[in-house]
Motif scaffolding. Structure first.
Motif, short mmCIF file in Angstrom:
data_model
loop_
_atom_site.label_atom_id
_atom_site.label_comp_id
_atom_site.label_asym_id
_atom_site.label_seq_id
_atom_site.Cartn_x
_atom_site.Cartn_y
_atom_site.Cartn_z
N SER A 12 30.34 13.57 -50.15
CA SER A 12 30.01 13.92 -48.77
C SER A 12 29.98 15.43 -48.56
O SER A 12 29.67 15.88 -47.46
N SER A 79 31.06 10.23 -55.02
CA SER A 79 31.95 9.76 -53.96
C SER A 79 33.21 9.10 -54.51
O SER A 79 34.29 9.21 -53.93
N ALA A 83 37.08 10.44 -53.73
CA ALA A 83 38.21 9.64 -53.24
C ALA A 83 39.44 9.84 -54.10
O ALA A 83 40.57 9.91 -53.60
N SER A 126 40.26 4.94 -44.17
CA SER A 126 39.37 5.82 -43.40
C SER A 126 38.66 6.83 -44.29
O SER A 126 37.59 7.34 -43.94
N ILE A 127 39.25 7.11 -45.46
CA ILE A 127 38.66 8.08 -46.38
C ILE A 127 37.64 7.42 -47.30
O ILE A 127 36.59 7.99 -47.60
N THR A 128 37.93 6.20 -47.73
CA THR A 128 37.12 5.57 -48.77
C THR A 128 35.98 4.70 -48.24
O THR A 128 34.99 4.48 -48.94
N PRO A 130 34.06 5.06 -45.01
CA PRO A 130 32.91 5.78 -44.45
C PRO A 130 32.20 6.62 -45.51
O PRO A 130 32.72 6.86 -46.60
N THR A 131 31.02 7.09 -45.17
CA THR A 131 30.25 7.95 -46.07
C THR A 131 29.72 9.16 -45.29
O THR A 131 29.77 9.20 -44.07
N GLN A 135 32.82 10.60 -43.33
CA GLN A 135 33.90 10.53 -44.31
C GLN A 135 34.63 11.86 -44.39
O GLN A 135 35.87 11.91 -44.40
N PHE A 139 38.62 12.43 -43.42
CA PHE A 139 39.60 12.94 -44.38
C PHE A 139 40.35 14.13 -43.81
O PHE A 139 41.59 14.19 -43.88
#
Length: 272
Positions: A12, A79, A83, A126-128, A130-131, A135, A139
């Motif tokens: 991202s 991505s 993560a 919430s971090i992993t 969305p994109t 994202q 984060f």
């Protein structure tokens, strides 16, 4: 800065360093290499300090995991590896937050670690999930809020003990100063890349690789602050401890009397 290389660009965020400038297989060379600093400081912290608690060994080694994830993230800009970089950052910060809360407000029972684990799971999702920009926002909202609370609690410790505990005063001031320099490097690299990348609009003749500098400074500043938390936690739990300065007075190490007494006993037995 996205040049085509071996790995598909799915992260991202793409940093100011030119991609694949040195190798077809390494997306960001300097950002990858500088991530080793986190691995070194994390492992050194776990080994050099007398961490008589699982929580601090975990905190230091999670920093090493962050370094591994950062190396893989900057090496691939995917991505999945992003993560692996960001999730351990949140877990490491929450581990330190646990000790800070107990140091300032006293022990809270088993509900506190359970609550922090649940929060970690929520942040991880919430971090992993969305994109893209969402994202990246989630984060920094998750990690940034934890960092802010940790800083507030450390400031309270500093204000209360800076006169009676010179080690806390020095560790906090030095750690905070180095960390602020790291954050400034991170912000400039992210938001002012066109002016520092050594190209047409740049005010500099070459790219100083500020994100790589962020890795190094953040590792040093974080080490100082974790040693502060460790030192204070031992003190609040009735364990005598002191800060030793090694390698020419550059590296602080927290040593407890328990370790010193164990060493003395071992030496006495050996002498007999």
């Amino acid at each position: 800065m996205a040049l085509q290389g071996f790995w598909p660009l799915t992260s991202s965020v793409d940093w100011c360093e030119d991609n694949y400038a040195y190798s077809h297989f390494i997306a960001e060379f300097w950002n990858s290499i500088s991530s080793v600093a986190m691995i070194i400081f994390g492992e050194a912290g776990a080994r050099m300090n007398s961490c008589n608690s699982f929580r601090f060994r975990l905190a230091f080694r999670l920093i090493s995991v962050v370094g591994i994830g950062s190396l893989l993230f900057h090496g691939t800009l995917t991505s999945q590896m992003q993560a692996l970089d960001e999730v351990p950052m949140v877990w490491s910060a929450l581990t330190l937050l646990h000790s800070l809360i107990e140091s300032v407000f006293g022990k809270k029972g088993t509900w506190l670690p359970i609550l922090l684990v649940l929060h970690a799971i929520l942040c991880t999702a919430s971090i992993t999930i969305p994109t893209g920009a969402l994202q990246f926002t989630f984060f920094h909202a998750s990690f940034g809020s934890i960092e802010l609370v940790c800083l507030i609690l450390m400031s309270q410790i500093y204000s209360k003990k800076k006169d009676s505990h010179p080690s806390i005063k020095y560790l906090f001031e030095r750690g905070l100063l180095i960390t602020l320099g790291a954050v400034a490097s991170w912000l400039i690299d992210l938001h002012l890349c066109d002016y520092v990348d050594g190209k047409e609009k740049s005010i500099l003749p070459y790219n100083p690789q500020l994100h790589a500098l962020w890795h190094i400074l953040a590792s040093i500043g974080l080490y100082f602050l974790v040693v502060l938390i460790l030192y204070n936690w031992h003190y609040e739990n009735g364990q005598k401890c002191k800060i030793e300065w090694r390698y020419g007075g550059l590296v602080p190490v927290c040593r407890t009397s328990d370790v010193e007494n164990t060493n003395k006993t071992t030496m006495t037995k050996s002498a007999k």
